[in-house]
Design a protein around this motif. Structure first.
Motif, mmCIF file in Angstrom:
data_model
loop_
_atom_site.group_PDB
_atom_site.id
_atom_site.type_symbol
_atom_site.label_atom_id
_atom_site.label_comp_id
_atom_site.label_asym_id
_atom_site.label_seq_id
_atom_site.Cartn_x
_atom_site.Cartn_y
_atom_site.Cartn_z
ATOM 1 N N VAL A 76 0.872 -1.191 0.000
ATOM 2 C CA VAL A 76 0.000 0.000 0.000
ATOM 3 C C VAL A 76 0.899 1.228 0.000
ATOM 4 N N PRO A 77 1.215 1.755 -1.183
ATOM 5 C CA PRO A 77 2.194 2.845 -1.261
ATOM 6 C C PRO A 77 1.752 4.132 -0.584
ATOM 7 N N SER A 78 0.458 4.350 -0.461
ATOM 8 C CA SER A 78 0.002 5.566 0.203
ATOM 9 C C SER A 78 0.343 5.577 1.688
ATOM 10 N N LEU A 79 0.717 4.421 2.234
ATOM 11 C CA LEU A 79 0.989 4.331 3.666
ATOM 12 C C LEU A 79 2.394 3.829 3.989
ATOM 13 N N GLN A 80 2.879 2.799 3.284
ATOM 14 C CA GLN A 80 4.072 2.091 3.750
ATOM 15 C C GLN A 80 5.398 2.774 3.423
ATOM 16 N N PHE A 81 5.404 3.833 2.627
ATOM 17 C CA PHE A 81 6.615 4.650 2.523
ATOM 18 C C PHE A 81 6.718 5.575 3.731
ATOM 19 N N ASP A 82 5.591 6.168 4.091
ATOM 20 C CA ASP A 82 5.557 7.073 5.238
ATOM 21 C C ASP A 82 5.644 6.310 6.554
ATOM 22 N N ARG A 83 5.079 5.106 6.560
ATOM 23 C CA ARG A 83 5.097 4.277 7.765
ATOM 24 C C ARG A 83 5.556 2.866 7.406
ATOM 25 N N PRO A 84 6.833 2.696 7.148
ATOM 26 C CA PRO A 84 7.323 1.400 6.672
ATOM 27 C C PRO A 84 7.231 0.282 7.699
ATOM 28 N N GLU A 85 6.909 0.632 8.930
ATOM 29 C CA GLU A 85 6.759 -0.417 9.947
ATOM 30 C C GLU A 85 5.452 -1.200 9.766
ATOM 31 N N VAL A 86 4.508 -0.634 9.005
ATOM 32 C CA VAL A 86 3.221 -1.294 8.781
ATOM 33 C C VAL A 86 3.425 -2.507 7.883
ATOM 34 N N THR A 87 2.876 -3.639 8.285
ATOM 35 C CA THR A 87 3.061 -4.889 7.555
ATOM 36 C C THR A 87 1.754 -5.329 6.900
ATOM 37 N N TRP A 88 1.775 -6.548 6.358
ATOM 38 C CA TRP A 88 0.662 -7.090 5.582
ATOM 39 C C TRP A 88 0.283 -8.433 6.174
ATOM 40 N N GLU A 89 -0.996 -8.683 6.289
ATOM 41 C CA GLU A 89 -1.458 -9.915 6.926
ATOM 42 C C GLU A 89 -0.833 -11.157 6.289
ATOM 43 N N PHE A 90 -0.630 -11.116 4.981
ATOM 44 C CA PHE A 90 -0.107 -12.280 4.279
ATOM 45 C C PHE A 90 1.417 -12.367 4.296
ATOM 46 N N ASP A 91 2.096 -11.473 5.000
ATOM 47 C CA ASP A 91 3.536 -11.624 5.181
ATOM 48 C C ASP A 91 3.789 -12.902 5.987
ATOM 49 N N GLY A 92 4.623 -13.779 5.446
ATOM 50 C CA GLY A 92 4.908 -15.011 6.168
ATOM 51 C C GLY A 92 5.582 -14.760 7.502
ATOM 52 N N ASP A 93 6.468 -13.773 7.527
ATOM 53 C CA ASP A 93 7.170 -13.369 8.744
ATOM 54 C C ASP A 93 7.143 -11.840 8.764
ATOM 55 N N GLN A 94 6.238 -11.266 9.556
ATOM 56 C CA GLN A 94 6.032 -9.820 9.507
ATOM 57 C C GLN A 94 7.266 -9.050 9.954
ATOM 58 N N ASP A 95 7.969 -9.527 10.968
ATOM 59 C CA ASP A 95 9.167 -8.828 11.425
ATOM 60 C C ASP A 95 10.243 -8.826 10.341
ATOM 61 N N GLN A 96 10.439 -9.953 9.702
ATOM 62 C CA GLN A 96 11.441 -10.040 8.647
ATOM 63 C C GLN A 96 11.035 -9.206 7.433
ATOM 64 N N ALA A 97 9.737 -9.199 7.104
ATOM 65 C CA ALA A 97 9.257 -8.387 5.990
ATOM 66 C C ALA A 97 9.487 -6.903 6.261
ATOM 67 N N ARG A 98 9.261 -6.485 7.512
ATOM 68 C CA ARG A 98 9.491 -5.083 7.889
ATOM 69 C C ARG A 98 10.966 -4.727 7.744
ATOM 70 N N GLU A 99 11.848 -5.619 8.217
ATOM 71 C CA GLU A 99 13.281 -5.365 8.113
ATOM 72 C C GLU A 99 13.715 -5.281 6.653
ATOM 73 N N SER A 100 13.207 -6.171 5.817
ATOM 74 C CA SER A 100 13.563 -6.139 4.387
ATOM 75 C C SER A 100 13.081 -4.855 3.734
ATOM 76 N N ARG A 101 11.872 -4.421 4.077
ATOM 77 C CA ARG A 101 11.335 -3.187 3.489
ATOM 78 C C ARG A 101 12.198 -1.989 3.888
ATOM 79 N N LEU A 102 12.533 -1.882 5.152
ATOM 80 C CA LEU A 102 13.368 -0.763 5.597
ATOM 81 C C LEU A 102 14.735 -0.783 4.919
ATOM 82 N N ARG A 103 15.294 -1.967 4.753
ATOM 83 C CA ARG A 103 16.612 -2.087 4.129
ATOM 84 C C ARG A 103 16.562 -1.682 2.647
ATOM 85 N N LEU A 104 15.533 -2.122 1.929
ATOM 86 C CA LEU A 104 15.445 -1.781 0.505
ATOM 87 C C LEU A 104 15.069 -0.315 0.294
ATOM 88 N N LEU A 105 14.230 0.225 1.159
ATOM 89 C CA LEU A 105 13.919 1.654 1.063
ATOM 90 C C LEU A 105 15.187 2.486 1.252
#
Length: 341
Positions: free
Chosen positions: A277-306
């Protein structure tokens, strides 16, 4: 003086140490080496591209602004379902497979907590739901096409499955698609291998590359049974040809991966489902997605790639960024901002 790792020169060329005294001469010397016969006004742009990280070069904000306004990647064609850009000597085409509407509850705050009345106002809803674009991306090196993801075909909602139209509209001959790579194996990324009528979408497909950790998941998909034996694994650190290398971005799925495409000193990260959801997850990259297999790891990957995209001045291409899904990331306060291209 030790050369900073960010100043190492790609493709075996040599670079002198940077110092304020020789900065201008060095810029022009490198511009002549790298971009001949580009015009001289691109010298500063070439220097920044060449070193890789603006933050480590001692450049002024003015020089950064010059880079951001003069970068060469630009759109050269578009239609209803496709947008084609230059990236160095390559052509990158965003292909719209369609869209999918999802409930707001798919977004998760820290602690796996869904949003309710506290949904930020910048998140636009359509019929009370989140609308996610579904995009694939083609890389054309002039000889053959590499496709990153393939959309859903007729395996999910009827609002998807437009990839064949997008390819045709873009003038991409499916006979030239010799390599298909998956960022991960969710159904809106893999089922486009098979057309709605059951025929192969890419008759001359020679390589089918799947994240190593997800080979089993792919080979469990009955609709794609005839491709199970063709699938070959890749992992972070691998290269695909001359222009593409793999960055691990696990979390959304166990092998979720990002493809970094480089040509002519320019780079783009084709990052799959790093952002839903680009309207939210650039401004709040800590927000995850229900279908993330591992939400903590997905958050870390998003922050790293951003951070990688913003600090190394890479363009990005996202499967669920609003079509065409290509742009750049800039830091904004303590978060990030997406600027479509």
């Amino acid at each position: 003086m030790e050369i900073h790792p960010a100043h190492r020169v790609r493709q075996g060329l040599t670079v002198r140490r940077w110092s304020p005294a020789n900065e201008l001469d060095e810029k022009h010397r490198l511009a002549d080496c790298i971009i001949r016969p580009r015009q001289a006004q691109h010298a500063q742009l070439a220097w920044i591209e060449f070193t890789g990280r603006v933050a480590d070069t001692g450049y002024s904000l003015q020089t950064v602004d010059i880079y951001r306004t003069e970068r060469r990647m630009h759109r050269i064609a578009s239609g209803e379902f496709h947008w084609t850009y230059t990236l160095g000597d390559l052509r990158i085409t965003a292909l719209r497979d369609g869209y999918v509407d999802m409930p707001v509850g798919r977004l998760r705050q820290n602690g796996d907590k869904p949003f309710g009345d506290d949904l930020p106002p910048q998140v636009a809803l359509i019929g009370g739901q989140l609308r996610l674009s579904v995009n694939a991306f083609a890389i054309d090196d002039g000889n053959e096409i590499t496709l990153i993801d393939t959309g859903a075909s007729n395996a999910w909602h009827p609002t998807m499955g437009r990839l064949p139209e997008a390819l045709d509209e873009a003038g991409i001959d499916v006979e030239k698609v010799h390599t298909v790579c998956f960022t991960h194996t969710h159904l809106d990324h893999i089922h486009g291998l098979v057309l709605a009528d059951g025929r192969d979408a890419f008759p001359r497909l020679a390589r089918l590359l799947v994240p190593r950790q997800e080979l089993g998941l792919f080979r469990a998909v009955a609709r794609l049974k005839r491709f199970h034996g063709m699938a070959r694994p890749f992992e972070a650190g691998d290269s695909i040809g001359t222009h593409v290398d793999i960055i691990g971005a696990h979390g959304h799925e166990v092998g979720h991966s990002c493809f970094r495409v480089s040509s002519g000193g320019e780079r783009i990260l084709i990052w799959g489902d790093t952002v839903h959801v680009p309207s939210l997850q650039f401004d709040r990259p800590e927000v995850t997605w229900e279908f993330d297999g591992d939400q903590d790891q997905a958050r870390e990957s998003r922050l790293r790639l951003l951070a990688l995209a913003a600090d190394d001045l890479c363009f990005v291409a996202g499967a669920h960024l609003d079509s065409p899904g290509i742009g750049r990331v800039v830091r904004s306060g303590g978060a990030f901002r997406f600027e479509p291209l």
